[in-house]
Design a protein around this motif. Structure first.
Motif, PDB file in Angstrom:
ATOM      1  N   ASP A  15       0.822  -1.215   0.000  1.00  0.00           N
ATOM      2  CA  ASP A  15       0.000   0.000   0.000  1.00  0.00           C
ATOM      3  C   ASP A  15       0.857   1.267   0.000  1.00  0.00           C
ATOM      4  OD1 ASP A  15       1.123  -0.200   2.454  1.00  0.00           O
ATOM      5  OD2 ASP A  15      -0.717   0.237   3.581  1.00  0.00           O
ATOM      6  N   ARG A  16       2.081   1.145  -0.501  1.00  0.00           N
ATOM      7  CA  ARG A  16       2.969   2.308  -0.467  1.00  0.00           C
ATOM      8  C   ARG A  16       3.801   2.375  -1.749  1.00  0.00           C
ATOM      9  NH1 ARG A  16       3.860   5.303   4.105  1.00  0.00           N
ATOM     10  NH2 ARG A  16       5.634   6.724   3.924  1.00  0.00           N
ATOM     11  N   GLU A  54       2.657  11.195   1.605  1.00  0.00           N
ATOM     12  CA  GLU A  54       3.232  11.060   2.950  1.00  0.00           C
ATOM     13  C   GLU A  54       4.552  11.818   3.066  1.00  0.00           C
ATOM     14  OE1 GLU A  54       1.558   9.466   5.166  1.00  0.00           O
ATOM     15  OE2 GLU A  54       0.229   8.098   4.068  1.00  0.00           O
ATOM     16  N   GLU A  62       6.540   9.914  -1.661  1.00  0.00           N
ATOM     17  CA  GLU A  62       5.964   8.646  -1.223  1.00  0.00           C
ATOM     18  C   GLU A  62       4.493   8.845  -0.924  1.00  0.00           C
ATOM     19  OE1 GLU A  62       9.992   6.870   0.801  1.00  0.00           O
ATOM     20  OE2 GLU A  62       8.094   6.626   1.901  1.00  0.00           O
ATOM     21  N   SER A  64       0.808   6.674   0.400  1.00  0.00           N
ATOM     22  CA  SER A  64       0.094   5.449   0.754  1.00  0.00           C
ATOM     23  C   SER A  64      -1.073   5.379  -0.229  1.00  0.00           C
ATOM     24  CB  SER A  64      -0.407   5.515   2.201  1.00  0.00           C
ATOM     25  OG  SER A  64      -1.171   6.680   2.385  1.00  0.00           O
TER      26      SER A  64
END
Ligand code: SAM
Length: 235
Positions: A15-16, A54, A62, A64
């Protein structure tokens, strides 16, 4: 770019994702998104959803991501396109992909310049890039299959009759008496000519295998405009 398309290698975890380059620049400079902001995302050939930023700096960001929706349905239309000029090819691939076309056959024809077949824009990498631009525009994720047919006859005479089986087969020809139909509600194959148009012998071959020549009227439209008008009308 209305959706940021993610490649498998962008994922640092399930999920990243971590992005750099063109997509980073778009998020920072066009969307002007910052930490905590959400952007629309999709994963190539997979689902669409949201990404929350994020971390972001000049080199990378980055997010999520939550990928919880299916991309829009494809159009039940296969496009047979006489190979256009390289610049027009890029635009037409992106436009056709944004409209939901999943199968494109690029074909030769008497009035296709031989040199077009040598263009680096026919590389798999370039065709993929311009398909991605169309997907990012539309919020779709599924790459079209693009096939190259360097010889007119073997494709049109031997393969196309099988492809059109059970589908409406239309040949776009300016000035034809029969108007292009509207809202056909059935799978179709649409053939679009080169900038100089198909020659009479080629039109005859399409007719013989079951295509109906249809027109949008007397105005002669550019290839990419004709594709958009016909799709808008058929579906
Ligand atoms: N030079 C050609 C002529 O004079 O007929 C026109 C070629 S046009 C630039 C390229 C292709 O777009 C055509 O072969 C046709 O498939 C499609 N097209 C353009 N205008 C159209 C129209 N009014 N109706 C149907 N198809 C059209």
């Amino acid at each position: 770019m209305n959706y940021v398309l993610l490649e498998p290698e962008d994922f640092a975890a399930e999920d990243r994702v971590r992005l750099a380059g063109r997509r980073l620049r778009h998020v920072r400079e066009i969307l002007k998104s910052a930490i905590g902001d959400e952007v629309r995302v999709g994963v190539i050939n997979g689902k669409i959803g949201k990404g929350r930023i994020e971390r972001v700096d000049e080199d990378s960001l980055e997010m999520s991501v939550l990928l919880d929706c299916l991309p829009p349905d494809p159009l039940p239309l296969r496009l047979v396109l006489a190979l256009p000029r390289p610049k027009v090819l890029n635009r037409t691939i992106a436009a056709a992909t944004s409209m939901g076309i999943r199968e494109i056959d690029l074909i030769n024809s008497w009035r296709v310049e031989k040199s077009y077949w040598k263009s680096p824009r026919l590389s798999a990498e370039n065709l993929r890039m311009h398909s991605i631009l169309g997907l990012e525009q539309a919020g779709d994720t599924v790459l079209p299959t693009i096939r190259l047919h360097r010889l007119f006859k073997p494709f049109v005479r031997d393969e196309l009759p099988h492809i059109i089986h059970g589908r409406l087969a239309l040949l776009a020809q300016p000035g034809e008496e029969i108007e292009a139909p509207r809202q056909i509600l059935q799978p179709a194959v649409l053939a679009i000519g080169p900038e100089g148009g198909f020659i009479e012998r080629e039109v005859e071959t399409f007719r013989e295998i079951g295509f109906t020549p249809v027109s949008l009227g007397a105005r002669i439209l550019r290839v990419e405009t004709a594709v958009a008008c016909l799709i808008g009308r058929l579906f």
